[in-house]
Design a protein around this motif. Sequence first.
Motif, PDB file in Angstrom:
ATOM      1  N   TYR A  28      -2.213   7.301 -10.158  1.00 32.55           N
ATOM      2  CA  TYR A  28      -2.800   6.947 -11.461  1.00 32.55           C
ATOM      3  C   TYR A  28      -1.829   7.218 -12.610  1.00 32.55           C
ATOM      4  O   TYR A  28      -2.233   7.630 -13.698  1.00 32.55           O
ATOM      5  CB  TYR A  28      -4.137   7.705 -11.633  1.00 32.55           C
ATOM      6  CG  TYR A  28      -5.088   7.364 -10.510  1.00 32.55           C
ATOM      7  CD1 TYR A  28      -5.663   6.100 -10.446  1.00 32.55           C
ATOM      8  CD2 TYR A  28      -5.345   8.255  -9.464  1.00 32.55           C
ATOM      9  CE1 TYR A  28      -6.483   5.737  -9.388  1.00 32.55           C
ATOM     10  CE2 TYR A  28      -6.171   7.909  -8.409  1.00 32.55           C
ATOM     11  CZ  TYR A  28      -6.735   6.641  -8.380  1.00 32.55           C
ATOM     12  OH  TYR A  28      -7.545   6.281  -7.334  1.00 32.55           O
TER      13      TYR A  28
ATOM     14  N   SER B 247       1.874   2.924  -6.747  1.00 27.97           N
ATOM     15  CA  SER B 247       1.703   1.505  -6.394  1.00 27.97           C
ATOM     16  C   SER B 247       1.065   0.764  -7.561  1.00 27.97           C
ATOM     17  O   SER B 247       0.580   1.380  -8.519  1.00 27.97           O
ATOM     18  CB  SER B 247       0.827   1.344  -5.154  1.00 27.97           C
ATOM     19  OG  SER B 247      -0.540   1.528  -5.480  1.00 27.97           O
TER      20      SER B 247
ATOM     21  N   ASP C 134       1.534  12.114  -4.871  1.00 23.81           N
ATOM     22  CA  ASP C 134       0.917  10.783  -4.897  1.00 23.81           C
ATOM     23  C   ASP C 134       0.469  10.469  -6.321  1.00 23.81           C
ATOM     24  O   ASP C 134      -0.652  10.785  -6.715  1.00 23.81           O
ATOM     25  CB  ASP C 134      -0.272  10.785  -3.917  1.00 23.81           C
ATOM     26  CG  ASP C 134      -1.046   9.481  -3.948  1.00 23.81           C
ATOM     27  OD1 ASP C 134      -0.601   8.540  -4.635  1.00 23.81           O
ATOM     28  OD2 ASP C 134      -2.087   9.408  -3.269  1.00 23.81           O
TER      29      ASP C 134
ATOM     30  N   SER D 179      -1.535  -1.025  -7.020  1.00 24.09           N
ATOM     31  CA  SER D 179      -2.856  -1.383  -6.495  1.00 24.09           C
ATOM     32  C   SER D 179      -3.932  -1.456  -7.565  1.00 24.09           C
ATOM     33  O   SER D 179      -4.739  -2.370  -7.576  1.00 24.09           O
ATOM     34  CB  SER D 179      -3.298  -0.377  -5.436  1.00 24.09           C
ATOM     35  OG  SER D 179      -2.549  -0.555  -4.273  1.00 24.09           O
ATOM     36  N   LYS D 180      -3.969  -0.466  -8.472  1.00 19.78           N
ATOM     37  CA  LYS D 180      -5.000  -0.485  -9.509  1.00 19.78           C
ATOM     38  C   LYS D 180      -4.401  -0.902 -10.839  1.00 19.78           C
ATOM     39  O   LYS D 180      -4.872  -0.511 -11.911  1.00 19.78           O
ATOM     40  CB  LYS D 180      -5.677   0.879  -9.571  1.00 19.78           C
ATOM     41  CG  LYS D 180      -6.596   1.009  -8.370  1.00 19.78           C
ATOM     42  CD  LYS D 180      -7.107   2.377  -8.166  1.00 19.78           C
ATOM     43  CE  LYS D 180      -7.959   2.422  -6.928  1.00 19.78           C
ATOM     44  NZ  LYS D 180      -7.674   3.591  -6.104  1.00 19.78           N
TER      45      LYS D 180
ATOM     46  N   SER E  59       0.803  -1.219   0.000  1.00 18.24           N
ATOM     47  CA  SER E  59       0.000   0.000   0.000  1.00 18.24           C
ATOM     48  C   SER E  59       0.842   1.278   0.000  1.00 18.24           C
ATOM     49  O   SER E  59       1.651   1.508   0.899  1.00 18.24           O
ATOM     50  CB  SER E  59      -0.910  -0.015   1.237  1.00 18.24           C
ATOM     51  OG  SER E  59      -1.389   1.273   1.501  1.00 18.24           O
ATOM     52  N   SER E  60       0.610   2.118  -1.008  1.00 19.00           N
ATOM     53  CA  SER E  60       1.316   3.407  -1.022  1.00 19.00           C
ATOM     54  C   SER E  60       0.786   4.315   0.086  1.00 19.00           C
ATOM     55  O   SER E  60       1.507   5.176   0.589  1.00 19.00           O
ATOM     56  CB  SER E  60       1.183   4.085  -2.382  1.00 19.00           C
ATOM     57  OG  SER E  60      -0.165   4.349  -2.678  1.00 19.00           O
ATOM     58  N   LEU E  61      -0.468   4.116   0.468  1.00 16.99           N
ATOM     59  CA  LEU E  61      -1.019   4.928   1.555  1.00 16.99           C
ATOM     60  C   LEU E  61      -0.224   4.688   2.848  1.00 16.99           C
ATOM     61  O   LEU E  61       0.060   5.623   3.599  1.00 16.99           O
ATOM     62  CB  LEU E  61      -2.502   4.578   1.761  1.00 16.99           C
ATOM     63  CG  LEU E  61      -3.254   5.473   2.730  1.00 16.99           C
ATOM     64  CD1 LEU E  61      -3.395   6.883   2.180  1.00 16.99           C
ATOM     65  CD2 LEU E  61      -4.645   4.899   3.029  1.00 16.99           C
TER      66      LEU E  61
ATOM     67  N   ASN F 157      -7.592  12.625  -7.959  1.00 16.94           N
ATOM     68  CA  ASN F 157      -8.765  12.100  -7.251  1.00 16.94           C
ATOM     69  C   ASN F 157      -9.423  13.278  -6.530  1.00 16.94           C
ATOM     70  O   ASN F 157      -8.808  13.836  -5.623  1.00 16.94           O
ATOM     71  CB  ASN F 157      -8.293  11.021  -6.259  1.00 16.94           C
ATOM     72  CG  ASN F 157      -9.419  10.468  -5.397  1.00 16.94           C
ATOM     73  OD1 ASN F 157     -10.517  10.984  -5.402  1.00 16.94           O
ATOM     74  ND2 ASN F 157      -9.104   9.428  -4.632  1.00 16.94           N
TER      75      ASN F 157
HETATM   76  C1  LIG Z   1      -4.990   9.231  -4.856  1.00 15.59           C
HETATM   77  C2  LIG Z   1      -4.875   7.893  -4.231  1.00 15.59           C
HETATM   78  N1  LIG Z   1      -3.757   7.563  -3.571  1.00 15.59           N
HETATM   79  C3  LIG Z   1      -3.612   6.371  -2.973  1.00 15.59           C
HETATM   80  C4  LIG Z   1      -4.623   5.425  -3.015  1.00 15.59           C
HETATM   81  C5  LIG Z   1      -4.412   4.116  -2.309  1.00 15.59           C
HETATM   82  O1  LIG Z   1      -3.263   3.517  -2.826  1.00 15.59           O
HETATM   83  P1  LIG Z   1      -2.695   2.179  -2.235  1.00 15.59           P
HETATM   84  O2  LIG Z   1      -3.651   1.103  -2.569  1.00 15.59           O
HETATM   85  O3  LIG Z   1      -1.374   2.014  -2.930  1.00 15.59           O
HETATM   86  O4  LIG Z   1      -2.526   2.347  -0.753  1.00 15.59           O
HETATM   87  C6  LIG Z   1      -5.808   5.727  -3.695  1.00 15.59           C
HETATM   88  C7  LIG Z   1      -6.911   4.767  -3.714  1.00 15.59           C
HETATM   89  O5  LIG Z   1      -8.024   5.047  -4.076  1.00 15.59           O
HETATM   90  C8  LIG Z   1      -5.936   6.983  -4.317  1.00 15.59           C
HETATM   91  O6  LIG Z   1      -7.041   7.334  -4.980  1.00 15.59           O
END
Ligand SMILES: Cc1ncc(COP(=O)(O)O)c(C=O)c1O
Length: 425
Positions: free
Chosen positions: A221, A254, A218, A256-257, A99-101, A188
């Motif tokens: 995307y 990341s 961040d 993740s998506k 997770s980047s978060l 986002n």
């Molecule tokens: C802008 C943004 N940063 C980070 C994340 C989460 O990323 P990660 O799954 O790598 O923690 C999201 C998920 O919706 C996102 O929209």
Amino acid sequence: MQLANASQEQLNQWEQSLSAEYDAIKAKGLSLDLTRGKPSAEQLSLSDALDGILQQNYITDSGVDARNYGGLEGIAEARALGEQLMGVPSSNIIAGGNSSLTLMYQLMTTAYFFGLEGADSAWQKEGEIKFLCPVPGYDRHFSICEQLGIEMVNVPMTSNGPDMDAVEALLRADSSIKGMWCVPKYSNPTGVIYSDETVKRIAALGSIAGKGFRVFWDNAYAVHDLSENPIKLLSIWDAAQAAGTQDSVIQFASTSKITHAGAGVAFVAASDKNLAGYKKVLGIQTIGADKINQLRHAKFFAVPDSLTSHMQKHADIIKPRFASVLKHLEEAFGDNDLGEWESADGGYFISFDTQEGLAKTVVALAGEAGVKLTPAGATFPYGKDPQDSNIRIAPTVPSVEQVDEAMNVFVTCVKLATVRKALSK
Ligand SMILES: Cc1ncc(COP(=O)(O)O)c(C=O)c1O
């Protein structure tokens, strides 16, 4: 539907027919959801070959046994994947867990409690500090600031990124501003890509801000394009090198998506100084991230250009959903002032602004009619949208038919709320 010049009688007529439409929708007992900014099962399945890809070959090219402890920076192959995503030399990238978060949280807490440049640089030593938050933005960024007691200052988003005149003026006036959140590509929720000029101005902020200032870049995307010829985001790494401000930017990304949202690989890219400060704290928390998953990802994307073709498959799945949202908005509001939106060419969201003071009402009306929307205000620090107008639409999880049905409800709710407001004046 032009409300500005409408007579009372006309407004009453509209209210009656929209109310009837709304009641008919309610009677259907729908259960639809436009809240979830996550990949659909169909998208996740694109990466199922990750499972078993190693065939029990756990040794990396440089001879590291991925099954064992160690390697705080991640394996070389994963850092190279990070380089592909972020356009930063792999020597300045750490590949972490899923997770980047989490990495953002760790970098924030490192800067806040321990300091990225030694204990004296810890933000908490300076008392009350602030962060700039382009709005609307990502709620989880705001939650991190809120938890640390960092005051958030709203900065409006424009179609080129954050309003940079406002950002620079705020930084010149207030040295307690220690950082700024940025989602530079397919932001986002607005879907905006920061312009070249914006990227350069953000890269240069380190030279006008107070000491210890960090941009949290961040790039969630980075490769999530929907159009064939996407606009290229200028490299903030290069811009910061050119401006001599490389310590003021920390980048995140990341898979993740890209692969499996809950089981991907996350990356942080930063200057040597920042990475050294982070590693000091990281080394207390862990002996190293999941190298087996890193190796799986490196193998999955080993063929040149496979990342691009993989993202094309995501785009093929997502595009019809975005197209449905945009078609409904265009048909309902293209020729009037009931709402505004940005047409995103990538990412996961479409951001819609109602007339002032109506977002909460629209979300409530939609909820009662069986369409769940992200709570109004969620895209602003402290959950407070000063205009009460922004609504984030996330169309990736429902089927195209479900998006179509949900958007039908959505536009009816916007119209009904707006007509009722006009009548109440
Ligand atoms: C802008 C943004 N940063 C980070 C994340 C989460 O990323 P990660 O799954 O790598 O923690 C999201 C998920 O919706 C996102 O929209």
